[in-house]
Scaffold this active site. Sequence first.
Site, PDB file in Angstrom:
ATOM      1  N   LYS A   1      -7.108  -1.000  11.764  1.00 36.96           N
ATOM      2  CA  LYS A   1      -6.531  -1.477  10.491  1.00 36.96           C
ATOM      3  C   LYS A   1      -5.337  -0.610  10.123  1.00 36.96           C
ATOM      4  O   LYS A   1      -4.313  -1.088   9.644  1.00 36.96           O
ATOM      5  CB  LYS A   1      -7.603  -1.459   9.397  1.00 36.96           C
ATOM      6  CG  LYS A   1      -7.184  -2.110   8.089  1.00 36.96           C
ATOM      7  CD  LYS A   1      -6.481  -1.169   7.116  1.00 36.96           C
ATOM      8  CE  LYS A   1      -6.145  -1.854   5.815  1.00 36.96           C
ATOM      9  NZ  LYS A   1      -5.413  -0.988   4.882  1.00 36.96           N
TER      10      LYS A   1
ATOM     11  N   HIS B   1      -2.045   9.680  -0.873  1.00 33.06           N
ATOM     12  CA  HIS B   1      -2.232   8.427  -1.596  1.00 33.06           C
ATOM     13  C   HIS B   1      -2.091   8.634  -3.095  1.00 33.06           C
ATOM     14  O   HIS B   1      -1.517   7.822  -3.789  1.00 33.06           O
ATOM     15  CB  HIS B   1      -3.659   7.902  -1.355  1.00 33.06           C
ATOM     16  CG  HIS B   1      -3.723   6.871  -0.269  1.00 33.06           C
ATOM     17  ND1 HIS B   1      -3.031   5.701  -0.341  1.00 33.06           N
ATOM     18  CD2 HIS B   1      -4.408   6.827   0.891  1.00 33.06           C
ATOM     19  CE1 HIS B   1      -3.271   4.991   0.739  1.00 33.06           C
ATOM     20  NE2 HIS B   1      -4.100   5.659   1.517  1.00 33.06           N
TER      21      HIS B   1
ATOM     22  N   ASP C   1       4.444 -14.416  11.888  1.00 29.13           N
ATOM     23  CA  ASP C   1       3.062 -14.829  11.617  1.00 29.13           C
ATOM     24  C   ASP C   1       2.143 -13.632  11.877  1.00 29.13           C
ATOM     25  O   ASP C   1       1.722 -13.394  13.005  1.00 29.13           O
ATOM     26  CB  ASP C   1       2.722 -16.009  12.547  1.00 29.13           C
ATOM     27  CG  ASP C   1       1.322 -16.546  12.315  1.00 29.13           C
ATOM     28  OD1 ASP C   1       0.517 -15.883  11.628  1.00 29.13           O
ATOM     29  OD2 ASP C   1       1.037 -17.644  12.836  1.00 29.13           O
TER      30      ASP C   1
ATOM     31  N   GLU D   1       0.828  -1.217   0.000  1.00 33.86           N
ATOM     32  CA  GLU D   1       0.000   0.000   0.000  1.00 33.86           C
ATOM     33  C   GLU D   1       0.861   1.266   0.000  1.00 33.86           C
ATOM     34  O   GLU D   1       1.726   1.427   0.867  1.00 33.86           O
ATOM     35  CB  GLU D   1      -0.917  -0.022   1.233  1.00 33.86           C
ATOM     36  CG  GLU D   1      -1.906   1.126   1.252  1.00 33.86           C
ATOM     37  CD  GLU D   1      -2.900   1.023   2.413  1.00 33.86           C
ATOM     38  OE1 GLU D   1      -3.323  -0.091   2.776  1.00 33.86           O
ATOM     39  OE2 GLU D   1      -3.251   2.092   2.945  1.00 33.86           O
TER      40      GLU D   1
HETATM   41  C1  MEV Z   1      -5.913   2.816   5.157  1.00 28.72           C
HETATM   42  O1  MEV Z   1      -5.177   1.678   4.791  1.00 28.72           O
HETATM   43  C2  MEV Z   1      -5.849   3.034   6.663  1.00 28.72           C
HETATM   44  C3  MEV Z   1      -6.743   4.156   7.193  1.00 28.72           C
HETATM   45  O2  MEV Z   1      -8.080   3.944   6.787  1.00 28.72           O
HETATM   46  C4  MEV Z   1      -6.646   4.116   8.711  1.00 28.72           C
HETATM   47  C5  MEV Z   1      -7.622   5.024   9.433  1.00 28.72           C
HETATM   48  O3  MEV Z   1      -8.682   5.313   8.879  1.00 28.72           O
HETATM   49  O4  MEV Z   1      -7.294   5.390  10.570  1.00 28.72           O
HETATM   50  C6  MEV Z   1      -6.327   5.499   6.667  1.00 28.72           C
END
Ligand code: MEV
Length: 425
Positions: free
Chosen positions: A265, A379, A281, A81
């Site tokens: 995430k 991004h 892992d 990413e």
């Molecule tokens: C994207 O991979 C991760 C985000 O969505 C994390 C977040 O929203 O805090 C930018």
Amino acid sequence: MSKKDLKFYELTLFERLQRLAQESGVVLEDLKALSGKDGLTPEQADHMVENAVGVFSLPLGIARNFLINGRTVLVPMAVEEPSVIAGASFMAKLARAGGGFHAKADPPEMIGQLQLLDLPDLETAKNALDAHRSELLEMAAAIDPVLSRFGGGPRDLVVREITSSPIGAFLVLHLIYDVRDAMGANAINTALEKLAPRVAEISGGRVHLRILSNLADRRLARAECTIPLSALGFDAYSPETVRDGIIEAWAFAAADPYRAATHNKGIMNGIDAVLIATGNDWRAVEAGAHAYAAKDGKYTSLTRWEKDEEGNLKGSLEMPMAVGIIGGATRVHPAAQAALKLMKVKTASDLAEIIVSVGLAQNLAALRALATEGIQRGHMSLHARQVALAAGAVGSEVDRLADQLVKEKAIRSDRAIEILNEWRK
Ligand code: MEV
């Protein structure tokens, strides 16, 4: 301009590796496996999994600026990413201005579970197991003499009662096992399988599952950092706006599981990337992270962001971190070996402390962007580079084409091909 005046990202791939060798003091030869040219071979892969047909590659980059417990660490991250490595590096720079990350890992104690069924009476079985605690611990200590020699081995036995389940009440025996520098799955599963027959005899029941728990809540790692208020402002955003915006963003995740899942995430973007780069892992750590995030009965944020007395931004992250530096893919994979050398980790706990710091930095990167200009700007320029590459751009064309796509706000492969064709006419 001489090479030494160039920033890391301005160097070619090989020059970056040379710079890493200079900066880390690790010989270039030992870092070459990071280049992907002599990484894991298909023959090695064939010994690792079934029906192997080859190997799968991911981009590997280096997060810079990390100061962890007073030590500068160059952190290898394997991730597909865009913005993840840049985000971690930039936040590490802000944290460095406030003294860097302070991290601490618990002793490497894993939990193994034995499920005890068909017990005539749970209380009697529990008392019998308690009465044989020393015998069972001694038995467990004899199972892995190598681990014992390194100071690991069983630490405790805990009997838990599951009072209600779809099959009624039953007992669970937890074996607490110090696995030293291993992730520990093999060590603990072996110990559980060996102990099971004796546990069945003592309890008068049947041992069903014998498996470690990924909710490794005896093996937590914690990181903290303070970002000086003055380091937070940029463009039209005042330091206070950024700080308060980050705290508001965190509060959203603290209160709402829908937001917390995405927030966590973002933490795992950084954590998984280091886990993968070191052959660990990552599914195990993912499972532990999310289970720990729900430990109080409601899924919530793994991090915390607040204002300290001086008005600076203070962040912390605590989560299970079951990682190893020996065994499994870590031992076999040449790039994982090189990654550990680069970070100069001596123990699994050292690695856990680095990883949890990266997770905190990654969370900050996401919240800072979300609370201000949004994540798309950062991004987009990297995304544009991917589109440019896919369209066939080479060398200096890549950045030029990416810039052009961003300028036109048309980051599409058809437009990229069109521009390339115009240039090459
Ligand atoms: C994207 O991979 C991760 C985000 O969505 C994390 C977040 O929203 O805090 C930018």
